[in-house]
Design an enzyme around this catalytic site. Sequence first.
Site, short mmCIF file in Angstrom:
data_model
loop_
_atom_site.label_atom_id
_atom_site.label_comp_id
_atom_site.label_asym_id
_atom_site.label_seq_id
_atom_site.Cartn_x
_atom_site.Cartn_y
_atom_site.Cartn_z
N ASP A 118 0.84 -1.20 0.00
CA ASP A 118 0.00 0.00 0.00
C ASP A 118 0.88 1.26 0.00
OD1 ASP A 118 -1.73 2.07 0.56
OD2 ASP A 118 -2.58 1.16 2.36
N ASP A 141 -7.66 4.57 -9.28
CA ASP A 141 -9.06 4.11 -9.26
C ASP A 141 -9.97 5.31 -8.98
OD1 ASP A 141 -8.76 1.05 -9.35
OD2 ASP A 141 -7.36 1.66 -7.79
N LYS A 215 -2.46 1.17 -19.81
CA LYS A 215 -3.49 0.16 -20.09
C LYS A 215 -4.87 0.70 -19.70
CE LYS A 215 -4.64 -4.60 -18.98
NZ LYS A 215 -4.33 -5.75 -18.13
C1 LIG Z 1 -7.13 2.02 -12.28
S1 LIG Z 1 -5.64 1.19 -12.06
C2 LIG Z 1 -4.51 2.10 -13.10
C3 LIG Z 1 -3.25 1.34 -13.34
C4 LIG Z 1 -2.23 2.05 -14.24
N1 LIG Z 1 -1.71 3.26 -13.61
C5 LIG Z 1 -2.82 2.36 -15.60
O1 LIG Z 1 -3.06 3.54 -15.88
O2 LIG Z 1 -3.05 1.40 -16.35
C6 LIG Z 1 -5.14 1.75 -10.42
C7 LIG Z 1 -4.09 0.85 -9.80
O3 LIG Z 1 -3.68 1.41 -8.57
C8 LIG Z 1 -3.44 0.35 -7.65
N2 LIG Z 1 -3.58 0.93 -6.31
C9 LIG Z 1 -4.69 1.48 -5.77
N3 LIG Z 1 -4.45 1.93 -4.54
C10 LIG Z 1 -3.13 1.64 -4.27
C11 LIG Z 1 -2.30 1.84 -3.15
N4 LIG Z 1 -2.76 2.44 -2.04
N5 LIG Z 1 -1.03 1.42 -3.21
C12 LIG Z 1 -0.55 0.81 -4.32
N6 LIG Z 1 -1.29 0.59 -5.44
C13 LIG Z 1 -2.58 1.01 -5.41
C14 LIG Z 1 -4.50 -0.68 -7.99
O4 LIG Z 1 -4.13 -1.99 -7.58
C15 LIG Z 1 -4.61 -0.55 -9.51
O5 LIG Z 1 -3.77 -1.48 -10.17
#
Ligand SMILES: C[S@@+](CC[C@H](N)C(=O)[O-])C[C@H]1O[C@@H](n2cnc3c(N)ncnc32)[C@H](O)[C@@H]1O
Length: 240
Positions: A118, A141, A215
């Site tokens: 996290d 997200d 992506k």
């Molecule tokens: C909507 S996806 C976008 C992924 C990538 N940046 C893209 O544009 O394709 C958001 C990503 O953030 C990760 N994520 C969300 N909260 C997080 C946190 N607190 N620490 C690490 N990763 C996190 C999720 O697992 C997810 O893979």
Amino acid sequence: MTSQNPSDLPAQPNRAIRSFVLRQGRITSAQSRALAQLWPSYGLDFTGGTLDLDAIFERHAPRTLEIGFGDGESLVTIAAAHPERDYIGLEVHEPGVGHCLLAAQQADLKNLRVMRHDAVEVLMHALKSDDLDEVLIYFPDPWPKKRHHKRRIIQPAFVQLLGERIQPGGRLRLATDWAPYAHWMLDVLSTSNCFDNAALDQGFVKRPAERPVTKFERRGLRLGHVAHDLEFIRKVVSIT
Ligand SMILES: C[S@@+](CC[C@H](N)C(=O)[O-])C[C@H]1O[C@@H](n2cnc3c(N)ncnc32)[C@H](O)[C@@H]1O
């Protein structure tokens, strides 16, 4: 803005509310093998202690942190284009981490390390003041439902924490294809005492030519969404 007012949200990160839900997800055998075999080269374990980044990278170079790198393709592309900088990627989704490790190996990167943890805890415990020169948060997200807005990673307390880890003059770059979240980000960052907006009109910036299409962005483009980019500069004056 029709959403909850970000300035009503707590001043300290609330660790009971996370910005992600851990999905099992399908992991391919190549990703699983990558996690086992490439972790010693690219992985950093979260121990609760502080990372010595100079020792890890065996040099002192400007450092970029990407939060939520997804499958890591864009992080690997950026890191390969900048061998003079060091990169740390944070992601909680196991298949994405495996995918990133494979891409890092294929690109033979020496300037990338990855943590599966996290981002809030990593920033709070593993990184020190002014450790970073740049932070990238691309397509976090969007948590579109009002009752989930508290899960959005961009919150006043999180921005304060970013401000403490990015050195004065360093950059925070963000992008989202969810227009209400773009305005939420602008509101939270514009009221922060840590950052100045790099946009002359105090709004969004033009898409940086260097930013690869991610992506998640491709998925948004297929749905007809428009990406908004933001760039904020860590103030040089004291933020405490
Ligand atoms: C909507 S996806 C976008 C992924 C990538 N940046 C893209 O544009 O394709 C958001 C990503 O953030 C990760 N994520 C969300 N909260 C997080 C946190 N607190 N620490 C690490 N990763 C996190 C999720 O697992 C997810 O893979």
